[in-house]
Design a protein around this motif. Structure first.
Motif, PDB file in Angstrom:
ATOM      1  N   UNK A 355       0.807  -1.220   0.000  1.00 57.70           N
ATOM      2  CA  UNK A 355       0.000   0.000   0.000  1.00 57.70           C
ATOM      3  C   UNK A 355       0.846   1.278   0.000  1.00 57.70           C
ATOM      4  N   UNK A 356       0.142   2.379  -0.238  1.00 59.19           N
ATOM      5  CA  UNK A 356       0.715   3.709  -0.054  1.00 59.19           C
ATOM      6  C   UNK A 356       0.326   4.132   1.363  1.00 59.19           C
ATOM      7  N   UNK A 357       1.311   4.505   2.164  1.00 59.62           N
ATOM      8  CA  UNK A 357       1.010   4.884   3.548  1.00 59.62           C
ATOM      9  C   UNK A 357       1.438   6.325   3.806  1.00 59.62           C
ATOM     10  N   UNK A 358       0.749   6.978   4.736  1.00 63.71           N
ATOM     11  CA  UNK A 358       1.105   8.332   5.174  1.00 63.71           C
ATOM     12  C   UNK A 358       1.518   8.215   6.632  1.00 63.71           C
ATOM     13  N   UNK A 359       2.778   8.501   6.920  1.00 57.81           N
ATOM     14  CA  UNK A 359       3.312   8.216   8.250  1.00 57.81           C
ATOM     15  C   UNK A 359       3.777   9.508   8.919  1.00 57.81           C
ATOM     16  N   UNK A 360       3.418   9.696  10.184  1.00 57.30           N
ATOM     17  CA  UNK A 360       3.963  10.841  10.924  1.00 57.30           C
ATOM     18  C   UNK A 360       4.952  10.326  11.965  1.00 57.30           C
ATOM     19  N   UNK A 361       5.849  11.198  12.368  1.00 53.86           N
ATOM     20  CA  UNK A 361       6.844  10.831  13.376  1.00 53.86           C
ATOM     21  C   UNK A 361       8.218  10.546  12.784  1.00 53.86           C
ATOM     22  N   UNK A 362       8.292  10.423  11.472  1.00 53.43           N
ATOM     23  CA  UNK A 362       9.581  10.122  10.832  1.00 53.43           C
ATOM     24  C   UNK A 362      10.327  11.437  10.602  1.00 53.43           C
ATOM     25  N   UNK A 363      10.796  12.025  11.705  1.00 56.76           N
ATOM     26  CA  UNK A 363      11.316  13.393  11.607  1.00 56.76           C
ATOM     27  C   UNK A 363      12.600  13.503  10.795  1.00 56.76           C
ATOM     28  N   UNK A 364      13.323  12.416  10.639  1.00 55.49           N
ATOM     29  CA  UNK A 364      14.570  12.490   9.859  1.00 55.49           C
ATOM     30  C   UNK A 364      14.368  12.146   8.378  1.00 55.49           C
ATOM     31  N   UNK A 365      13.168  11.710   8.019  1.00 55.45           N
ATOM     32  CA  UNK A 365      12.955  11.254   6.638  1.00 55.45           C
ATOM     33  C   UNK A 365      12.846  12.438   5.678  1.00 55.45           C
ATOM     34  N   UNK A 366      13.386  12.241   4.499  1.00 53.76           N
ATOM     35  CA  UNK A 366      13.197  13.203   3.408  1.00 53.76           C
ATOM     36  C   UNK A 366      12.589  12.427   2.240  1.00 53.76           C
TER      37      UNK A 366
END
Ligand code: GDP
Length: 393
Positions: A355-366
């Motif tokens: 699936x396509x997911x929308x994730x919060x909390x991944x502060x280091x991700x770009x």
């Protein structure tokens, strides 16, 4: 229960059936009708009201928002569509249509398995059509063609059936030339054709469409389309052969599901050990495997903060997980996970592989980060194609 909640529940049920999932992008030269088509699909799937589709107002179904006239950006949406008696979950990623778009379009392509290429019937294939086809094929994404603005051939250019047919065939030939010239893997013939049902025609503005399968099903042929357009029976045409059904049927029938796509795509986008358990888990779309997620877009939400959207190739994402982010030290904690509905994020308990997911909390991700539950070789960097120069991100 509200209609929206029902749709969310339906999507949640379908998330666990990768064979019924299609992850797709719509890509086009600017002004060829990508936004208008996206709105049609959303309306057809019951995500926005039918009246607003075609006016480029991807509006939410929530009554208060409609009343307040808030328009939303339908960048990423999930919708359901029944095809041959089975419901399908269609995750649509919008791609920017402006000239300086190379990076974003290619990133979106990483997340999807099928690309609906929209070409204006009057203008034909243009430079950005070539760019988007190239980006799709480079990522192992299968193309299908929608030739838009056919109403203009009938009403403005007043073309007769033969002239029109020739023009449409020319567009198909040009697009196939692009595909043939770019397909490295000769095992896959990804050229499009009317007979195969990988080409549809229509008017996103007036919300009607036809394809070979649709003509067989509805009995509405090209001749009837011309007659009805000419006599101004557009609403009747829309009702008899709605564009959203024609296009979403094409998506369900011809675009690969994650189980078909991932074994082929993983070796293209990931150069880690192909014999490893991780590779196997990605090939199998194993929701019980390690989490392997690639973020393709970071957006800002006033309440939730940064949202990383991307494709989950393996495992299941849940709140509270501690995940590695490629290129950074330490782990990030998942605050929430969701899917997109009518352009809005809906939090769900878990999102499984495929699936396509929308994730919060991944502060280091770009955009472009590999996010995983074990340390791993990151995905290949995404090449930005902004003609004619190619640079690496
Ligand atoms: P995008 O830049 O690819 O997203 O294109 P839009 O969806 O914004 O459409 C560009 C313009 O073409 C708008 O003015 C639309 O109303 C118009 N348009 C889109 N689809 C059709 C169509 O099927 N027929 C006609 N006549 N105009 C269309």
């Amino acid at each position: 229960m509200g209609r929206r909640k029902k749709i969310v529940q339906e999507c949640e049920k379908l998330m666990d059936k990768p064979e019924n999932i299609r992850n797709i992008a719509i890509a086009a030269h600017v002004d060829h009708g990508k936004t208008t088509l996206s709105d049609n699909l959303l309306a057809g799937a019951g995500m926005i009201s039918d009246d607003t589709a075609g006016q480029q107002l991807a509006m939410d179904t929530k009554e208060d928002e409609q009343e307040r006239g808030i328009t939303i950006d339908a960048a990423n949406v999930s919708m359901t569509h029944e095809w041959e008696g089975t419901n399908h979950l269609i995750n649509l990623i919008d791609t920017p249509g402006h000239v300086d778009f190379g990076g974003d379009v290619t990133r979106a392509m990483r997340a999807v398995d099928g690309a609906l290429v929209v070409v204006d019937a009057v203008e034909g294939a243009m430079p950005q059509t070539e760019t988007v086809v190239r980006q799709a094929l480079r990522e192992g994404v299968k193309p299908a063609l929608f030739i838009n603005k056919v109403d203009r051939l009938i009403n403005e250019l007043q073309e007769g059936p033969e002239e029109m047919q020739q023009r449409l065939l020319d567009v198909i030939r040009d697009v196939n030339e692009l595909i043939r010239g770019m397909t490295e893997d000769k095992d896959y013939d990804w050229t499009v054709s009317v007979e195969d049902g990988t080409v549809a025609f229509g008017s996103a503005l007036y919300k009607w469409g036809v394809s070979m399968p649709s003509m067989e099903e509805t009995g509405i042929s090209f001749g009837e389309v011309i007659d009805m357009e000419q006599s101004g029976q557009r609403q009747e045409l829309h009702e008899a052969t709605p564009l959203s059904d024609v296009v979403l049927d094409m998506v369900a029938e011809h675009f690969p599901n994650p189980l078909d796509a991932q074994p082929r795509r993983i070796p293209t986008v990931w150069r880690g050990d192909s014999e490893s358990e991780l590779a196997e888990s990605m090939r199998l779309v194993d929701d019980e495997g390690e989490v392997v997620f690639m973020s393709t877009d970071i957006s800002m939400d006033p309440h939730a903060g940064e949202i990383a959207t991307g494709r989950l190739f393996s495992g299941t994402i849940e709140k509270g997980q501690e995940l590695y982010v490629s290129g950074t030290a330490g782990k990030n904690r998942v605050q929430s996970v969701g899917i997109f509905m009518g352009g809005e994020r809906e939090e769900v308990d878990r999102v499984p592989a495929g699936n396509i997911a929308a994730v919060t909390g991944l502060r280091d991700a770009i955009a472009g980060s590999t996010v995983s539950s074990v340390e791993m070789t990151p995905f290949e960097s995404i090449e930005h194609i902004s003609e004619p120069v190619i640079t690496k991100s």
